[in-house]
Write a protein that holds these residues in place. Sequence first.
Motif, PDB file in Angstrom:
ATOM      1  N   SER A   1       0.838  -1.188   0.000  1.00 20.75           N
ATOM      2  CA  SER A   1       0.000   0.000   0.000  1.00 20.75           C
ATOM      3  C   SER A   1       0.880   1.248   0.000  1.00 20.75           C
ATOM      4  O   SER A   1       2.083   1.187   0.237  1.00 20.75           O
ATOM      5  N   MET A   2       0.253   2.398  -0.260  1.00 16.47           N
ATOM      6  CA  MET A   2       0.996   3.655  -0.285  1.00 16.47           C
ATOM      7  C   MET A   2       1.617   3.957   1.081  1.00 16.47           C
ATOM      8  O   MET A   2       2.751   4.440   1.175  1.00 16.47           O
ATOM      9  N   LYS A   3       0.880   3.654   2.152  1.00 16.10           N
ATOM     10  CA  LYS A   3       1.389   3.888   3.501  1.00 16.10           C
ATOM     11  C   LYS A   3       2.605   3.015   3.779  1.00 16.10           C
ATOM     12  O   LYS A   3       3.598   3.478   4.368  1.00 16.10           O
ATOM     13  N   GLN A   4       2.568   1.764   3.341  1.00 12.29           N
ATOM     14  CA  GLN A   4       3.689   0.854   3.547  1.00 12.29           C
ATOM     15  C   GLN A   4       4.902   1.271   2.715  1.00 12.29           C
ATOM     16  O   GLN A   4       6.041   1.163   3.167  1.00 12.29           O
TER      17      GLN A   4
ATOM     18  N   LEU B   1       8.494   2.192   4.201  1.00 10.56           N
ATOM     19  CA  LEU B   1       9.699   1.525   3.722  1.00 10.56           C
ATOM     20  C   LEU B   1      10.720   2.537   3.214  1.00 10.56           C
ATOM     21  O   LEU B   1      11.923   2.397   3.463  1.00 10.56           O
ATOM     22  N   THR B   2      10.235   3.577   2.524  1.00 14.90           N
ATOM     23  CA  THR B   2      11.134   4.627   2.036  1.00 14.90           C
ATOM     24  C   THR B   2      11.812   5.346   3.194  1.00 14.90           C
ATOM     25  O   THR B   2      13.014   5.628   3.159  1.00 14.90           O
ATOM     26  N   GLY B   3      11.036   5.612   4.240  1.00 13.69           N
ATOM     27  CA  GLY B   3      11.612   6.267   5.417  1.00 13.69           C
ATOM     28  C   GLY B   3      12.660   5.410   6.096  1.00 13.69           C
ATOM     29  O   GLY B   3      13.725   5.910   6.504  1.00 13.69           O
ATOM     30  N   ILE B   4      12.380   4.103   6.195  1.00 14.39           N
ATOM     31  CA  ILE B   4      13.352   3.189   6.814  1.00 14.39           C
ATOM     32  C   ILE B   4      14.630   3.118   5.991  1.00 14.39           C
ATOM     33  O   ILE B   4      15.740   3.096   6.536  1.00 14.39           O
ATOM     34  N   LEU B   5      14.497   3.100   4.655  1.00 15.47           N
ATOM     35  CA  LEU B   5      15.676   3.061   3.795  1.00 15.47           C
ATOM     36  C   LEU B   5      16.508   4.334   3.945  1.00 15.47           C
ATOM     37  O   LEU B   5      17.743   4.289   3.920  1.00 15.47           O
TER      38      LEU B   5
END
Length: 286
Positions: free
Chosen positions: A4-7, A11-15
Amino acid sequence: MTLSMKQKKALTGILFISPWIIGFLVLVVYPLYRTIYMSFHNVSFGSRSGWRYNWVGFENFQRILFEDIDFVVAAQNFFITTLLYVPVIIALSVIIAVLLNQKIKGKSFFRLLFFLPIIIMSGELMENMSSYGGMAVSANRVLLDVIYTIIPREEVVLWIVSLFELIVQLMWYSAVPILIFLAALQKVGKDMYEAASIDGASVWTSFWKITLPTIYPLVSVCVIFVVVFLANFEMNPIISIIMESTYDGSRREGYASALSILYTLVQIVLISLLYFMTRSRKTSLR
């Protein structure tokens, strides 16, 4: 599997923060764990056997606190000196930042002059400057002779020279706090001072009612920086004690690790105490 967009955003933030997480785990968490682990052991190294860890419990800490007095004395001196130095450094930083924020000629040069010590102030350089008289007026015989011609009393001259050397040293430590306060002052609108002047407020009143409340939230940040800076400065005698203990055959890494843990606790107590003092003062300003 479709995300989903939220996920995807998560994930982008974690990267994005993954390099910091890896660096924190490798450069902070693991060394801290090793330091705590070795502080409870007698550590030795052999060319054939490698590293050997002999569990001794709190023996290293007991030896530091109750048998060897070098660290205890140095820690007491550091604690008292820092409690006295930090308020003076903060006060000097505020005064110099306010002066540098005025419309004066050569403003950029003076800003560089106050920040230059941070650029060149390494432990070896400071040690050499101190050894050859670069940081001490008392080592300059020509200047001392001139002072003695003006003030013949030796005890008065020594007191003045010691005070001057202390002020110079504290100003060297004030470089980063000056820049922090100066950045905050530049965000204060000139219209606020103009409105206060129209209402009849003096420069002194404007400082207490406008300038100080604006920069006061940054005092705690500067306090933490100054304490950490003084604690980890290479010329700090406690740093020398820890480094020498590492290579001392009667102490070794376990003893040095225990020293590091105790020294960290001293810094935490200092930061907590000074931070509490600044927070209570901030509350009273309201």
